[in-house]
Design a protein around this motif. Structure first.
Motif, short mmCIF file in Angstrom:
data_model
loop_
_atom_site.label_atom_id
_atom_site.label_comp_id
_atom_site.label_asym_id
_atom_site.label_seq_id
_atom_site.Cartn_x
_atom_site.Cartn_y
_atom_site.Cartn_z
N ALA A 10 5.70 7.52 -2.32
CA ALA A 10 6.76 6.52 -2.50
C ALA A 10 7.69 6.84 -3.66
O ALA A 10 8.90 6.66 -3.55
CB ALA A 10 6.16 5.14 -2.68
N ALA A 11 7.16 7.32 -4.78
CA ALA A 11 7.97 7.49 -5.99
C ALA A 11 9.16 8.41 -5.78
O ALA A 11 10.26 8.10 -6.22
CB ALA A 11 7.09 8.01 -7.13
N SER A 12 8.95 9.51 -5.13
CA SER A 12 10.04 10.46 -4.96
C SER A 12 11.10 9.96 -3.99
O SER A 12 12.23 10.45 -4.01
CB SER A 12 9.49 11.81 -4.48
N VAL A 13 10.77 8.99 -3.19
CA VAL A 13 11.69 8.53 -2.16
C VAL A 13 12.51 7.32 -2.59
O VAL A 13 13.70 7.24 -2.32
CB VAL A 13 10.90 8.18 -0.87
N VAL A 14 11.91 6.39 -3.29
CA VAL A 14 12.56 5.09 -3.51
C VAL A 14 13.11 4.84 -4.91
O VAL A 14 13.79 3.86 -5.13
CB VAL A 14 11.61 3.93 -3.12
N ILE A 15 12.83 5.72 -5.86
CA ILE A 15 13.34 5.52 -7.22
C ILE A 15 14.74 6.10 -7.34
O ILE A 15 15.02 7.20 -6.86
CB ILE A 15 12.40 6.18 -8.25
N ASP A 16 15.61 5.36 -7.99
CA ASP A 16 17.00 5.79 -8.20
C ASP A 16 17.01 6.78 -9.37
O ASP A 16 16.90 6.38 -10.53
CB ASP A 16 17.87 4.58 -8.50
N SER A 17 17.14 8.05 -9.07
CA SER A 17 17.09 9.08 -10.11
C SER A 17 18.33 9.07 -10.99
O SER A 17 18.31 9.61 -12.09
CB SER A 17 16.91 10.47 -9.47
N ARG A 66 0.83 -1.21 0.00
CA ARG A 66 0.00 0.00 0.00
C ARG A 66 0.86 1.25 0.00
O ARG A 66 0.53 2.23 -0.67
CB ARG A 66 -0.95 0.00 1.20
N TRP A 67 1.92 1.24 0.77
CA TRP A 67 2.79 2.42 0.79
C TRP A 67 3.44 2.62 -0.57
O TRP A 67 3.53 3.75 -1.06
CB TRP A 67 3.85 2.31 1.89
N LEU A 68 3.87 1.54 -1.21
CA LEU A 68 4.48 1.68 -2.53
C LEU A 68 3.49 2.19 -3.57
O LEU A 68 3.88 2.81 -4.55
CB LEU A 68 5.08 0.35 -2.99
N GLN A 69 2.22 1.97 -3.36
CA GLN A 69 1.20 2.47 -4.28
C GLN A 69 0.87 3.94 -4.02
O GLN A 69 0.21 4.57 -4.84
CB GLN A 69 -0.08 1.64 -4.15
N ALA A 98 13.24 3.74 3.82
CA ALA A 98 11.89 4.30 3.79
C ALA A 98 10.86 3.33 4.34
O ALA A 98 9.98 3.72 5.11
CB ALA A 98 11.53 4.69 2.35
N VAL A 99 10.97 2.07 3.98
CA VAL A 99 10.03 1.08 4.49
C VAL A 99 10.22 0.90 6.00
O VAL A 99 9.25 0.85 6.75
CB VAL A 99 10.16 -0.25 3.73
N ALA A 100 11.47 0.86 6.45
CA ALA A 100 11.73 0.71 7.89
C ALA A 100 11.20 1.89 8.68
O ALA A 100 10.65 1.73 9.78
CB ALA A 100 13.22 0.53 8.13
N GLU A 101 11.34 3.09 8.12
CA GLU A 101 10.88 4.30 8.81
C GLU A 101 9.36 4.42 8.83
O GLU A 101 8.76 4.75 9.85
CB GLU A 101 11.47 5.53 8.12
N ARG A 102 8.73 4.14 7.71
CA ARG A 102 7.28 4.36 7.60
C ARG A 102 6.44 3.18 8.07
O ARG A 102 5.27 3.35 8.37
CB ARG A 102 6.93 4.70 6.16
N LEU A 103 7.02 2.01 8.07
CA LEU A 103 6.28 0.81 8.44
C LEU A 103 7.01 0.07 9.56
O LEU A 103 7.66 -0.94 9.33
CB LEU A 103 6.12 -0.12 7.23
N PRO A 104 6.91 0.58 10.77
CA PRO A 104 7.61 -0.10 11.86
C PRO A 104 7.06 -1.51 12.07
O PRO A 104 5.86 -1.71 12.12
CB PRO A 104 7.35 0.79 13.07
N PHE A 134 14.56 0.77 -8.36
CA PHE A 134 14.59 1.17 -6.96
C PHE A 134 16.00 1.55 -6.54
O PHE A 134 16.97 0.99 -7.03
CB PHE A 134 14.15 0.01 -6.04
N ASN A 135 16.10 2.49 -5.63
CA ASN A 135 17.33 2.76 -4.92
C ASN A 135 17.26 1.85 -3.69
O ASN A 135 16.46 2.10 -2.79
CB ASN A 135 17.42 4.22 -4.52
N PRO A 136 18.06 0.77 -3.63
CA PRO A 136 17.88 -0.23 -2.57
C PRO A 136 18.04 0.33 -1.15
O PRO A 136 17.28 -0.03 -0.25
CB PRO A 136 18.94 -1.28 -2.86
N GLU A 137 19.01 1.22 -0.96
CA GLU A 137 19.22 1.78 0.38
C GLU A 137 18.03 2.66 0.78
O GLU A 137 17.55 2.60 1.91
CB GLU A 137 20.52 2.59 0.45
N ALA A 138 17.56 3.47 -0.15
CA ALA A 138 16.41 4.34 0.14
C ALA A 138 15.15 3.51 0.37
O ALA A 138 14.34 3.84 1.23
CB ALA A 138 16.20 5.32 -1.01
N LEU A 139 14.99 2.45 -0.40
CA LEU A 139 13.82 1.58 -0.25
C LEU A 139 13.81 0.95 1.14
O LEU A 139 12.79 1.00 1.85
CB LEU A 139 13.85 0.49 -1.33
N ASP A 140 14.93 0.39 1.55
CA ASP A 140 15.03 -0.24 2.87
C ASP A 140 14.77 0.77 3.98
O ASP A 140 13.99 0.51 4.90
CB ASP A 140 16.41 -0.89 3.03
#
Length: 129
Positions: free
Chosen positions: A47-54, A40-43, A69-75, A61-67
């Motif tokens: 999410a797009a501005s945070v986890v995509i490798d620009s 749901r968060w990825l939808q 962001a998910v850890a921060e937003r979904l404890p 995905f930017n793997p470090e940002a993905l990990d």
């Protein structure tokens, strides 16, 4: 007295099994809720501005940002753990959610392949490339 003791032992064993099954059900539900919350968060638009490798020419995905962001937003609960790994064929990233049940049993695991395109995180110009 012997049969009463044996019957009590059987009841005690049954009660222990019921507690174990209830605990397994609760842990399985935690895994499923973590999976659903991640999807749901990825939808979401955030999410797009945070986890995509620009810096990547294609939509990845930017793997470090993905990990992070998910850890921060979904404890997650203290019993749950996550592990991210890149798909060897470049299709996205695997999210593995797991929980150790007991030492005598293998951990419960839930594994899911996530890709930016599947969640609408790629812009049209990136898809045409």
């Amino acid at each position: 007295a012997g049969s009463s003791s044996a019957a009590l032992g059987v009841w005690n064993q049954a009660a222990t099994e019921i507690q174990r099954a209830t605990k397994l059900d609760a842990l399985a539900l935690q895994l499923e809720m973590a999976r659903i919350a991640t999807e749901r968060w990825l939808q979401s638009d955030a999410a797009a501005s945070v986890v995509i490798d620009s810096s990547s020419p294609d939509c990845r995905f930017n793997p470090e940002a993905l990990d992070a962001a998910v850890a921060e937003r979904l404890p997650l609960g203290s019993e749950l753990s996550t592990h991210w790994s890149a798909d060897p064929q470049g299709l996205g990233h695997w999210l593995e959610l797991s929980v150790d049940v007991q030492q005598a049993m293998p951990p419960l695991k839930r594994r899911l392949l996530l890709s930016p395109a599947a969640y609408g995180l790629c812009h049209q110009e990136e898809l045409r490339a």
